[in-house]
Design an enzyme around this catalytic site. Structure first.
Site, PDB file in Angstrom:
ATOM      1  CB  CYS A   1      60.246  39.366  52.466  1.00 27.29           C
ATOM      2  SG  CYS A   1      61.368  40.774  52.565  1.00 27.29           S
TER       3      CYS A   1
ATOM      4  CG  ASN B   1      66.052  40.406  52.705  1.00 26.63           C
ATOM      5  OD1 ASN B   1      65.395  40.097  51.711  1.00 26.63           O
ATOM      6  ND2 ASN B   1      65.496  40.710  53.873  1.00 26.63           N
TER       7      ASN B   1
ATOM      8  CG  HIS C   1      62.434  36.125  53.049  1.00 27.44           C
ATOM      9  ND1 HIS C   1      63.049  36.590  51.908  1.00 27.44           N
ATOM     10  CD2 HIS C   1      62.515  37.131  53.958  1.00 27.44           C
ATOM     11  CE1 HIS C   1      63.468  37.826  52.118  1.00 27.44           C
ATOM     12  NE2 HIS C   1      63.161  38.177  53.351  1.00 27.44           N
TER      13      HIS C   1
END
Lengths: 315, 76
Positions: free
Chosen positions: A111, A260, A230
């Site tokens: 990420c 996500n 993020h």
């Protein structure tokens, strides 16, 4: 020295997966997922591969024939590539018919990959040279659909940018805290995550790296237009805002419709903000990534004045 | 005083208006999930200057457990 984002593009697979998809698989509800994560839906790529998605984004970036001669590096960030070799970056080089004098490589920072890629590119390029950075994930193929702690959280997609080296401000903070227990995916196994530990980690380094990069720049939080983090989980973003005593409204979100998407989440959000008209003028932003490694990175830079012809799919 | 502050933090974080006692269970009675518990622990750490280890979380079920943990940490 710094970077200017010349253009941004994104791609989300056609198949939308609502929270109701999980009701038969897990002991959960739409309301529970919304309130606990802020996620209402995500996209699954199905037969579309990671490189397919990356090529869609690469093709949608507004790169003139003159620009193509100035591109010196292509980075592709992902922890879910379909090709181990060649790199997806090299595949992009061929698809865009770029000259051979281009460094092409894939990076895996999970990420943190997009922010890590920006740092690498800024250090590599010389003034007026260009780079392509794309983050793409097909996480759906690595999910355990009986694990409520992960299955509902992730989605597939891609986002990328055309970058130009400039003399603009560019401040960075980054770090690694080696850990192969809390957020892990081994070959042939599903992604696993210890939610409590990752929440604690993400909120700690998210807040500290934002403070750290502000200190490096000699700026205050009031000097920042947006904190582009993020898109892991709405509660993580809200808690980082709470820790820093900053309005959560300055932490824009796109995870409601995407879940996500790891390395793709920040360029997907940048593309959404651009479409909403937020980058018609220069904005001072902090970009913050955190994830497996454990790793984190923050950049303070200006974003704005992009080409107006980029294509977007996120609605 | 410490108990009152714990209850105040719990009520604020979980948006709970009802009664809270030493025996009140964070998960069973107040509907907290695992991330709520972590957020509460972070708030307790900030307020009382203690560290609550993730491995100890399964043993912290009630308001009384929270109070005992914080007092033990402060004493050590």
């Amino acid at each position: 020295m710094g970077l200017r984002i010349r253009d941004v593009a994104d791609y989300l697979p056609e198949k939308k997966v609502a929270n109701s998809f999980f009701l038969k698989l897990l002991n959960t509800s739409d309301e529970w997922i919304r309130s606990r994560t802020g996620i209402e839906g995500r996209h699954f790529a199905e037969d579309f591969s990671t490189s397919d998605m990356a090529l869609k984004v690469a093709g949608d970036l507004d790169i003139s024939e003159e620009d193509k001669k100035r591109v010196k590096i292509i980075l592709h960030a992902s922890f879910t590539p379909d090709y181990i070799m060649p790199s997806i970056a090299a595949i992009i080089q061929g698809a865009l018919e770029l000259q051979e004098e281009v460094l092409c490589l894939d990076i895996n920072m999970a990420c943190t990959g997009f922010v890590g890629g920006l740092i690498l590119i800024e250090g590599f390029l010389k003034k007026d040279e260009l780079a392509i950075l794309i983050g793409t994930e097909k996480i759906s193929k690595h999910l355990d659909f009986e694990d409520r702690g992960t299955a509902i959280l992730f989605g597939d997609g891609s986002g990328g940018v055309l970058l130009e080296k400039t003399e603009d401000e560019f401040f960075t903070v980054y770090g690694t805290r080696s850990n192969k227990e809390d957020l892990v995916m081994k070959e042939g196994e599903a992604l696993t995550m210890k939610g409590s530990q990752v929440f604690r980690f993400a909120t700690e380094v998210g807040a500290s790296s934002i403070s750290g990069v502000l200190d490096k720049a000699g700026l205050e939080k009031q000097d920042i237009d947006y904190f582009v983090c993020h898109q892991a989980n709405e509660r993580i973003l809200d808690y980082i805002a709470h820790r820093l005593q900053i309005s959560p409204l300055l932490f824009p979100k796109s995870l409601k419709d995407t879940g996500n998407v790891s390395a793709a989440s920040i360029p997907l959000l940048l593309s959404k903000l651009k479409r909403e008209g937020e980058f018609k003028e220069n904005k001072r932003v902090i970009l913050t990534g955190f994830g497996a490694g454990l790793s984190w990175a923050s950049i303070l830079m200006e974003v704005g004045k992009m080409n107006e012809t980029s294509k977007n799919t996120l609605d | 005083m410490k108990l009152e502050k714990i209850i105040e933090i719990v009520k604020e974080n979980l948006a709970w208006d009802g009664d809270v006692t030493l025996e009140t269970s964070l998960i069973e009675d107040l509907g907290a999930d695992s991330l709520d518990v972590v957020e509460l622990c972070l708030a307790f750490e900030e307020e009382f200057g203690v560290h609550i280890d993730d491995e100890d979380l399964p043993g912290i079920l009630t308001i009384g457990d929270v109070l005992n943990y914080i007092e033990a940490e402060k004493a050590s």
